[in-house]
Design an enzyme around this catalytic site. Sequence first.
Site, PDB file in Angstrom:
ATOM      1  N   ASP A  15      -1.304  -5.870  -6.114  1.00  0.00           N
ATOM      2  CA  ASP A  15      -1.081  -5.068  -4.918  1.00  0.00           C
ATOM      3  C   ASP A  15       0.255  -4.339  -5.004  1.00  0.00           C
ATOM      4  O   ASP A  15       1.270  -4.930  -5.388  1.00  0.00           O
ATOM      5  CB  ASP A  15      -1.104  -5.980  -3.687  1.00  0.00           C
ATOM      6  CG  ASP A  15      -1.115  -5.214  -2.389  1.00  0.00           C
ATOM      7  OD1 ASP A  15      -2.177  -4.666  -2.045  1.00  0.00           O
ATOM      8  OD2 ASP A  15      -0.071  -5.161  -1.722  1.00  0.00           O
ATOM      9  N   GLU A  78      -2.684  -1.384  -7.974  1.00  0.00           N
ATOM     10  CA  GLU A  78      -2.761  -0.507  -6.805  1.00  0.00           C
ATOM     11  C   GLU A  78      -1.499   0.349  -6.776  1.00  0.00           C
ATOM     12  O   GLU A  78      -0.390  -0.168  -6.642  1.00  0.00           O
ATOM     13  CB  GLU A  78      -2.856  -1.321  -5.515  1.00  0.00           C
ATOM     14  CG  GLU A  78      -3.023  -0.426  -4.288  1.00  0.00           C
ATOM     15  CD  GLU A  78      -2.566  -1.077  -2.997  1.00  0.00           C
ATOM     16  OE1 GLU A  78      -3.091  -0.704  -1.940  1.00  0.00           O
ATOM     17  OE2 GLU A  78      -1.671  -1.938  -3.032  1.00  0.00           O
TER      18      GLU A  78
END
Length: 350
Positions: A15, A78
Amino acid sequence: MRFWLRRGVDGFRVDAVWYLIKDDQFRDNPLNHAYCPGGLPRDALVPLYTADLPEVHDAISGMRRVLDEFPNRVLLGEIYLPIERLVAYYGRDLDGVHFPYNFALLTANWDARSIAKLIDEYETALPSGGWPNWVLGNHDRPRLATRIGLDQARVGAMLLMTLRGTPTLYYGDEIGMQQVAISPDQVRDPFEKNVPGIGIGRDGCRTPMHWDATNFAGFSDVEPWLPIADNYRDENVENFRNDKGSLYRLYRRLINLRRSLVVLAEGAYRPLSASGNLLLFLRELPGNRVLVALNMGPEPVAVSFDKERMSGRVLVSSFADRDGEEVRSSFDLRGNEGLVVSVDSDPINK
């Protein structure tokens, strides 16, 4: 990471990986003089010392070395950055993430010329050997069918599933789920709770999946913490599974086509000249070509190639009523229609 890899996980999706490293001198970020009051508070500063620092690539290559100790594992990142900075996350010698998520389509203008330009820029920027990927919907942006409209959702499906690289499909997009209105008492997203009233909440694209017409849409046996769209009794997987012309069945047909045609899995991408809201490209391997023709507008368009005797067969049509149809060097597309066509010769003389 090794603990989980030894337990058999297929890999990791990291993330916000471009924020992984902060400034070692703890310097304050400078003010963003272009910031307008009422926007995201974090945008009041330019993330000069907290994002996309050079040292982050050393950390990522360290992760990749661990992944490489285990066969057939994947490292995904990401990353919300412009394309020219995004591709650096493949690593200096492809020793970074296997692919940095390409979110460009999430905010692109939905018209053929803008999309064609974006694809060309991305394909050009990719490092040699870098594997492309495409994302059309995710948990941070309004629903696809809300962004581009239900009529274009079929065209979006065909684009996502025929571009070169790995597609990422967000749950619910395959049945055309739309953004759900969230009342103040239903808010769960910390973004919206911390800065209410400026429209940054993401709950509307995170509502429960519509599996069937039973209570709570087959998602759970108790009331979920986010509301369910009012149309779930009609628009759900169970209903669409039996509807040959549904968006759900279109995704199934496209996924099956990708599995059965090597050219869609491994073929090169070649753009073809077009104008207006017509998007044309080829996926090709030696002796094997697939033409993708997408009408990204509501008006009918004509597709025409100079080369005579070009012929082909429609493999998948967006409305499910032209599959198997023979096409020649000229054919028509209805408004919001797309075709995937197997062609027996190059429609454009190189």
